[in-house]
Write a protein that holds these residues in place. Sequence first.
Motif, PDB file in Angstrom:
ATOM      1  N   PRO A  38       0.832  -1.205   0.000  1.00  0.00           N
ATOM      2  CA  PRO A  38       0.000   0.000   0.000  1.00  0.00           C
ATOM      3  C   PRO A  38       0.867   1.256   0.000  1.00  0.00           C
ATOM      4  CG  PRO A  38      -0.011  -1.024   2.166  1.00  0.00           C
ATOM      5  CD  PRO A  38       0.722  -1.956   1.252  1.00  0.00           C
ATOM      6  N   ASP A  39       0.302   2.351  -0.515  1.00  0.00           N
ATOM      7  CA  ASP A  39       1.056   3.603  -0.554  1.00  0.00           C
ATOM      8  C   ASP A  39       0.948   4.392   0.747  1.00  0.00           C
ATOM      9  OD1 ASP A  39      -1.588   4.133  -0.866  1.00  0.00           O
ATOM     10  OD2 ASP A  39      -1.356   5.518  -2.558  1.00  0.00           O
ATOM     11  N   HIS A  40       0.078   3.951   1.661  1.00  0.00           N
ATOM     12  CA  HIS A  40      -0.060   4.577   2.966  1.00  0.00           C
ATOM     13  C   HIS A  40      -0.412   3.515   4.000  1.00  0.00           C
ATOM     14  CE1 HIS A  40      -4.204   4.263   1.570  1.00  0.00           C
ATOM     15  NE2 HIS A  40      -4.573   4.368   2.832  1.00  0.00           N
ATOM     16  N   LEU A  41      -0.275   3.862   5.264  1.00  0.00           N
ATOM     17  CA  LEU A  41      -0.603   2.937   6.348  1.00  0.00           C
ATOM     18  C   LEU A  41      -2.124   2.883   6.488  1.00  0.00           C
ATOM     19  CD1 LEU A  41       0.727   1.158   8.486  1.00  0.00           C
ATOM     20  CD2 LEU A  41       0.560   3.052  10.067  1.00  0.00           C
ATOM     21  N   PRO A  42      -2.737   1.714   6.250  1.00  0.00           N
ATOM     22  CA  PRO A  42      -4.201   1.657   6.302  1.00  0.00           C
ATOM     23  C   PRO A  42      -4.727   1.783   7.729  1.00  0.00           C
ATOM     24  CG  PRO A  42      -3.292  -0.518   5.898  1.00  0.00           C
ATOM     25  CD  PRO A  42      -2.151   0.440   5.889  1.00  0.00           C
ATOM     26  N   GLU A  46     -10.165   0.563   6.758  1.00  0.00           N
ATOM     27  CA  GLU A  46      -9.652   0.009   5.505  1.00  0.00           C
ATOM     28  C   GLU A  46      -9.251  -1.453   5.673  1.00  0.00           C
ATOM     29  OE1 GLU A  46      -7.497   3.388   2.957  1.00  0.00           O
ATOM     30  OE2 GLU A  46      -6.709   3.151   4.994  1.00  0.00           O
TER      31      GLU A  46
END
Length: 114
Positions: A38-42, A46
């Motif tokens: 992922p491009d960010h910490l979910p 999410e």
Amino acid sequence: MRNRSIAARLVRALFALATLIALLAGVPAVLLGIGVLPDHLPGIDEITAALTSPDSGQLFLGAVTLIGWYGYLSFVISVVLETGAPRRPRPAPPRPRRRGCPPHPPRPGGGRRG
């Protein structure tokens, strides 16, 4: 140990060095090229949505990618520690024995002589 010529030892050392460099550089290239992260910490919402909705395989590939990065990190740490090991003046610590195991492998025939 068998006597080996200097040329044979040099070829073997160069092959080992090339293999080590290929592993240290190739594994991250494969993980970055094929892996899914992922491009960010979910957040919790999410994560819950990803675990309860139908999966297209992305969740599995993400888990495999994370496991691959963990394995690569442990490999790099081992290489760094072993690279400095010959410079240490003390011997390696003894490996602990598992409980219930004999100190030496049993002999064929139950260890009896005669």
